[in-house]
Design a protein around this motif. Structure first.
Motif, PDB file in Angstrom:
ATOM      1  N   ALA A  69      -4.513  -4.978  -4.356  1.00 54.42           N
ATOM      2  CA  ALA A  69      -4.874  -4.807  -2.943  1.00 54.42           C
ATOM      3  C   ALA A  69      -3.893  -3.795  -2.374  1.00 54.42           C
ATOM      4  O   ALA A  69      -2.740  -4.123  -2.120  1.00 54.42           O
ATOM      5  CB  ALA A  69      -4.780  -6.122  -2.191  1.00 54.42           C
ATOM      6  N   CYS A  70      -4.328  -2.581  -2.257  1.00 54.07           N
ATOM      7  CA  CYS A  70      -3.445  -1.485  -1.867  1.00 54.07           C
ATOM      8  C   CYS A  70      -2.956  -1.650  -0.432  1.00 54.07           C
ATOM      9  O   CYS A  70      -3.752  -1.615   0.505  1.00 54.07           O
ATOM     10  CB  CYS A  70      -4.170  -0.147  -2.017  1.00 54.07           C
ATOM     11  SG  CYS A  70      -3.073   1.257  -1.825  1.00 54.07           S
ATOM     12  N   PRO A  71      -1.642  -1.824  -0.231  1.00 51.37           N
ATOM     13  CA  PRO A  71      -1.115  -1.900   1.129  1.00 51.37           C
ATOM     14  C   PRO A  71      -1.160  -0.526   1.798  1.00 51.37           C
ATOM     15  O   PRO A  71      -1.331   0.505   1.142  1.00 51.37           O
ATOM     16  CB  PRO A  71       0.329  -2.376   0.927  1.00 51.37           C
ATOM     17  CG  PRO A  71       0.665  -2.014  -0.475  1.00 51.37           C
ATOM     18  CD  PRO A  71      -0.621  -1.992  -1.248  1.00 51.37           C
ATOM     19  N   ASP A  72      -1.030  -0.525   3.108  1.00 49.10           N
ATOM     20  CA  ASP A  72      -1.133   0.726   3.859  1.00 49.10           C
ATOM     21  C   ASP A  72       0.069   1.652   3.661  1.00 49.10           C
ATOM     22  O   ASP A  72      -0.078   2.873   3.695  1.00 49.10           O
ATOM     23  CB  ASP A  72      -1.295   0.436   5.354  1.00 49.10           C
ATOM     24  CG  ASP A  72      -2.654  -0.132   5.686  1.00 49.10           C
ATOM     25  OD1 ASP A  72      -3.553  -0.075   4.828  1.00 49.10           O
ATOM     26  OD2 ASP A  72      -2.822  -0.628   6.809  1.00 49.10           O
ATOM     27  N   THR A  73       1.261   1.091   3.461  1.00 43.39           N
ATOM     28  CA  THR A  73       2.470   1.919   3.388  1.00 43.39           C
ATOM     29  C   THR A  73       2.381   3.024   2.336  1.00 43.39           C
ATOM     30  O   THR A  73       2.654   4.188   2.643  1.00 43.39           O
ATOM     31  CB  THR A  73       3.711   1.036   3.166  1.00 43.39           C
ATOM     32  OG1 THR A  73       3.794   0.100   4.245  1.00 43.39           O
ATOM     33  CG2 THR A  73       4.976   1.868   3.120  1.00 43.39           C
ATOM     34  N   PRO A  74       2.007   2.736   1.071  1.00 44.03           N
ATOM     35  CA  PRO A  74       1.915   3.837   0.112  1.00 44.03           C
ATOM     36  C   PRO A  74       0.804   4.828   0.461  1.00 44.03           C
ATOM     37  O   PRO A  74       0.882   5.999   0.108  1.00 44.03           O
ATOM     38  CB  PRO A  74       1.658   3.154  -1.226  1.00 44.03           C
ATOM     39  CG  PRO A  74       1.368   1.743  -0.952  1.00 44.03           C
ATOM     40  CD  PRO A  74       1.827   1.435   0.427  1.00 44.03           C
ATOM     41  N   ARG A  75      -0.218   4.358   1.169  1.00 48.08           N
ATOM     42  CA  ARG A  75      -1.298   5.265   1.573  1.00 48.08           C
ATOM     43  C   ARG A  75      -0.783   6.249   2.615  1.00 48.08           C
ATOM     44  O   ARG A  75      -1.076   7.444   2.564  1.00 48.08           O
ATOM     45  CB  ARG A  75      -2.479   4.472   2.108  1.00 48.08           C
ATOM     46  CG  ARG A  75      -3.130   3.614   1.028  1.00 48.08           C
ATOM     47  CD  ARG A  75      -4.326   2.889   1.520  1.00 48.08           C
ATOM     48  NE  ARG A  75      -5.405   3.846   1.744  1.00 48.08           N
ATOM     49  CZ  ARG A  75      -6.550   3.540   2.321  1.00 48.08           C
ATOM     50  NH1 ARG A  75      -6.786   2.315   2.736  1.00 48.08           N
ATOM     51  NH2 ARG A  75      -7.482   4.454   2.488  1.00 48.08           N
TER      52      ARG A  75
END
Length: 102
Positions: A69-75
């Motif tokens: 579940a990709c968190p927003d921070t690395p995006r």
């Protein structure tokens, strides 16, 4: 260090969503979303030969976490560390025009 903010006193302040940052950079929606991606394949593309074993383990652990579940921070970080595609295209076209005009 924090996500981009838009608006003003009259509108209130809100942070841009990762998809909005992708659009501003000229990427398709979801371009930085790693959810469902293969972490091992990403690791093979990202790992450097000069990384020690501890660094390699940390990178693989992060990728496995982000692909669930990709968190927003690395995006946000990916968008911030990139170059806007339309701008890079325009620069390349200008260089090609100059080269062709010589």
């Amino acid at each position: 260090g924090s996500p981009p903010i838009m608006g003003g006193a009259a509108y209130g302040v809100r942070r841009l969503m990762p998809v909005e940052c992708e659009r501003l950079q000229g990427f398709p929606d979801g371009h930085t979303d790693l959810t469902g991606a293969d972490p091992d394949a990403l690791f093979e593309r990202m790992a450097r030969e000069d990384m020690d074993e501890a660094e390699r383990k940390r990178l693989l652990a992060k990728l496995r976490k982000w692909c669930k579940a990709c968190p927003d921070t690395p995006r946000y970080k990916a968008c911030g560390n990139s170059m806007a595609v339309p701008v890079m295209r325009w620069i390349g076209e200008r260089i090609a025009m100059k080269e062709g005009g010589r």
